[in-house]
Design a protein around this motif. Structure first.
Motif, PDB file in Angstrom:
ATOM      1  N   PHE A   1       0.833  -1.202   0.000  1.00 23.31           N
ATOM      2  CA  PHE A   1       0.000   0.000   0.000  1.00 23.31           C
ATOM      3  C   PHE A   1       0.869   1.255   0.000  1.00 23.31           C
ATOM      4  CE2 PHE A   1      -2.461   3.297   2.164  1.00 23.31           C
ATOM      5  CZ  PHE A   1      -3.720   3.175   1.597  1.00 23.31           C
ATOM      6  N   THR A   2       1.895   1.272   0.847  1.00 28.31           N
ATOM      7  CA  THR A   2       2.773   2.443   0.952  1.00 28.31           C
ATOM      8  C   THR A   2       3.580   2.641  -0.323  1.00 28.31           C
ATOM      9  OG1 THR A   2       2.955   2.048   3.328  1.00 28.31           O
ATOM     10  CG2 THR A   2       4.562   3.544   2.353  1.00 28.31           C
ATOM     11  N   TYR A   3       4.124   1.552  -0.849  1.00 28.15           N
ATOM     12  CA  TYR A   3       4.893   1.678  -2.095  1.00 28.15           C
ATOM     13  C   TYR A   3       4.010   2.185  -3.235  1.00 28.15           C
ATOM     14  CZ  TYR A   3       9.359  -0.328  -0.635  1.00 28.15           C
ATOM     15  OH  TYR A   3      10.583  -0.536  -0.043  1.00 28.15           O
ATOM     16  N   TYR A   4       2.756   1.737  -3.258  1.00 27.21           N
ATOM     17  CA  TYR A   4       1.869   2.217  -4.322  1.00 27.21           C
ATOM     18  C   TYR A   4       1.757   3.737  -4.273  1.00 27.21           C
ATOM     19  CZ  TYR A   4      -2.193   3.524  -6.969  1.00 27.21           C
ATOM     20  OH  TYR A   4      -3.019   4.156  -7.858  1.00 27.21           O
ATOM     21  N   PHE A   5       1.602   4.289  -3.082  1.00 23.63           N
ATOM     22  CA  PHE A   5       1.446   5.738  -2.974  1.00 23.63           C
ATOM     23  C   PHE A   5       2.770   6.490  -3.127  1.00 23.63           C
ATOM     24  CE2 PHE A   5      -2.758   4.698  -1.286  1.00 23.63           C
ATOM     25  CZ  PHE A   5      -3.512   5.593  -2.037  1.00 23.63           C
ATOM     26  N   HIS A   6       3.861   5.754  -3.304  1.00 22.21           N
ATOM     27  CA  HIS A   6       5.130   6.385  -3.690  1.00 22.21           C
ATOM     28  C   HIS A   6       5.323   6.350  -5.203  1.00 22.21           C
ATOM     29  CE1 HIS A   6       7.560   7.282   0.001  1.00 22.21           C
ATOM     30  NE2 HIS A   6       6.526   6.670   0.531  1.00 22.21           N
TER      31      HIS A   6
END
Length: 642
Positions: A117-122
């Motif tokens: 989830f976090t990598y997606y928003f990066h």
């Protein structure tokens, strides 16, 4: 890979804003307790656990919804927008307080992996979604942050695939983090050595003892208003090398600049500010062309030039990797033949506070050429600089390699991120891509070739140590371990395990001794309690190395053996074991402190307790002698019972 766009409100279990302004003020801040997060803690993918402000546990309890825990996602909604970070499961603390400029999200982990989830928003796609409700008036902010965030669509894929993608990306970041930890250790070690020699004046005297502490003669210098060692001189930065400035070619001529990396690096203070946590720099955002060099009358400086920003802001420093130019915001030093790049770097860094004191200017502060001439510095004899450089040159080289490797890893991660997220690259393909970044020193040898090379290495170590009256089996085994893991770093199929006296590879050494004793290359001589290794009847046959070791490798091995010469087995045993537990922690990506290293050492074997009071000095000695592990090789563990 099929992506199903799903509203985030269906995936979120909890979402809450940080405390209101009146709920937490500077009066609530304490020196310890539950940490309060700020933007610097969420500047990466994973929470960065360095804190400035804390509140009491009681205050944290009163801020119920502002308590963030492992697995939660922290998002900045005011100020530096686009920041998204997750709290890892191995975080140091049980909870954290988010700031007034943040909100936290708890996901349904049965369908969404927090790391994915976090990598997606990066990714660029994720950032575009996140910033789609940015307020364009006043302070940068996300309008109705939690409400609008819940309405965003998220490209959902099976959680199993999410975890695989997250692992590929987080493995790359873990390697970058590990390299940064190693570089920080190396930097602390070399800085400490510089301070000992050139600030405290405890460089080795003619007898190898610290000069000032051992009573070396000091003389008062009127220009410096302090004592310096006898025989040292006083000068300025112009004595260290040529001071070179820079310019900006006309920006109105597009042919002066090029952005595809094919020109000559042209570096600005902004580039150094972005590069501020690194020692070396290859290039900036833009290059100049040959036309630009001519138009701006730029001077191309060689690799190894010390770049120093002289304004806007003052004091950023770096070393060039490539022939480079800069704009006018620099006073650069091209070291001369008397003073090495390594010495000039640390000396320049040491005097940056003094330069700032002398800086002047009506619009912004600036270091002028006159300022550099005003500052006087002690200049050591050339032989001391040479000796210092010989000790740390390889460390600078290793730091350069690690920084270059990190750049490759970051570029690979940033390339893979959107590809993995949109399905253009699958995990198996991504894993193949990550294999291109290998440890630069490691070579591949067949089992047979590795065995022969290792026998030649062991033989060479013994032949270089035969004059050492304290050279026995234990000392040999520890030198072999340290030379293989630290000096050569070659995969010879080592199988080291935990033994009472330190790392031991019985599978190799038992066969080795059977062969060389049978061939009468070496023998043992009783010398009190020591079985000293001596030349055997057929010793001359052991002197032929068949070219398995290069001249550079031989020189490095000789220098390494010399630092242990005429010490009994105890120092090599202590250093070898400390090196192993330290290296184990680096490989495992575990926290490293001197207390933890000493704890691991004492837990290695009960017999290690007798060295308890020697460990602090041993760790200091390792740093002074460039014996800081790099995480090469395999973890050394207790041998499995058969």
């Amino acid at each position: 890979m099929i992506r199903k766009l799903t509203p985030l409100k269906e995936l979120i279990e909890e979402i809450s804003m940080g405390p209101f302004g009146s709920d937490i003020t500077v009066d609530n801040y304490k020196k310890s307790g539950v940490p309060v997060l700020n933007g610097s803690n969420v500047s990466g993918v994973k929470l960065i656990e360095t804190f400035q402000n804390y509140v009491t546990p009681e205050k944290a309890d009163s801020l119920k919804k502002a308590n963030a825990k492992k697995g939660d996602i922290i998002i900045t909604h005011r100020g530096t927008l686009g920041q998204v970070a997750y709290i890892p499961n191995d975080c140091k603390l049980s909870r954290y307080i988010i700031s007034q400029s943040q909100f936290r999200v708890k996901l349904n982990t049965s369908v969404v992996d927090p790391i994915f989830f976090t990598y997606y928003f990066h990714s660029s796609e994720g950032q575009k979604r996140l910033l789609s409700f940015k307020n364009h008036v006043g302070v940068p902010a996300l309008a109705q942050a939690t409400t609008n965030f819940r309405l965003l669509d998220f490209p959902l894929i099976p959680v199993f695939d999410q975890k695989k993608i997250a692992k590929v990306l987080s493995d790359l970041d873990a390697k970058i983090e590990l390299n940064n930890k190693i570089n920080a250790e190396l930097e602390a070690m070399t800085k400490l050595l510089y301070d000992y020699w050139f600030v405290q004046f405890d460089f080795p005297d003619e007898n190898g003892k610290p000069y000032k502490s051992s009573g070396g003669k000091m003389v008062y210098n009127e220009e410096l208003k302090r004592e310096i060692p006898l025989g040292w001189e006083v000068g300025g930065f112009a004595d260290l090398g040529q001071i070179v400035g820079g310019t900006t070619p006309s920006r109105s001529k597009s042919e002066n600049f090029i952005d595809d990396g094919s020109g000559i690096p042209w570096i600005t203070p902004k580039d150094l500010s972005i590069n501020s946590n690194k020692k070396f720099i290859a290039r900036g955002e833009r290059d100049v062309t040959q036309l630009g060099i001519k138009d701006g009358s730029l001077k191309i400086m060689p690799p190894g030039t010390i770049l120093l920003t002289s304004r806007a802001p003052i004091g950023y420093i770096a070393i060039t990797r490539e022939p480079s130019t800069t704009n006018q915001g620099f006073k650069n030093i091209v070291p001369n033949s008397d003073y090495s790049m390594e010495f000039v770097f640390f000396t320049t860094q040491l005097y940056i506070p003094a330069m700032k004191q002398y800086a002047s200017g009506s619009t912004f502060q600036e270091i002028s050429g006159t300022v550099l001439k005003t500052i006087k510095i002690p200049l050591p004899p050339k032989k001391i600089v040479i000796s210092f450089t010989e000790r740390i040159k390889s460390v600078f080289g290793e730091q350069n390699n690690l920084e270059s490797q990190n750049q490759q890893l970051a570029e690979l991660r940033d390339w893979l991120l959107p590809m993995l997220m949109n399905g253009q690259v699958r995990v198996g393909e991504a894993e193949e891509e990550t294999k291109v970044v290998q440890h630069p020193k490691t070579k591949e040898f067949s089992t047979k070739d590795a065995k022969v090379r290792r026998k030649m290495l062991a033989t060479y170590i013994i032949n270089q140590s035969l004059e050492d009256k304290s050279f026995g089996k234990t000392k040999f085994e520890k030198l072999l371990h340290l030379i293989e893991y630290h000096v050569l770093q070659q995969d010879y199929k080592q199988t080291y395990s935990v033994q009472a006296a330190g790392p031991y590879d019985g599978r190799f050494t038992k066969v080795f001794w059977n062969e060389v004793l049978k061939s009468q290359w070496f023998d043992f001589k009783e010398q009190g309690k020591l079985q000293r290794i001596v030349a055997g009847t057929n010793h001359t046959k052991s002197l032929k190395d068949y070219g398995y070791l290069s001249d550079n490798e031989k020189e490095a091995i000789q220098s390494f053996i010399q630092i242990f010469s005429n010490n009994n087995y105890e120092r090599p045993e202590i250093i070898s074991t400390l090196y192993a537990v330290w290296n184990n922690r680096i490989i495992r990506n575990e926290m490293i402190t001197d207390e933890l290293l000493k704890k691991d050492f004492l837990e290695w074997d009960t017999q290690k307790a007798r060295y308890k009071n020697r460990l602090d000095k041993a760790l200091q000695w390792m740093r002074e002698n460039d014996l800081v592990p790099t995480g090469w090789g395999k973890v050394i563990e207790k041998a499995k019972k058969r």
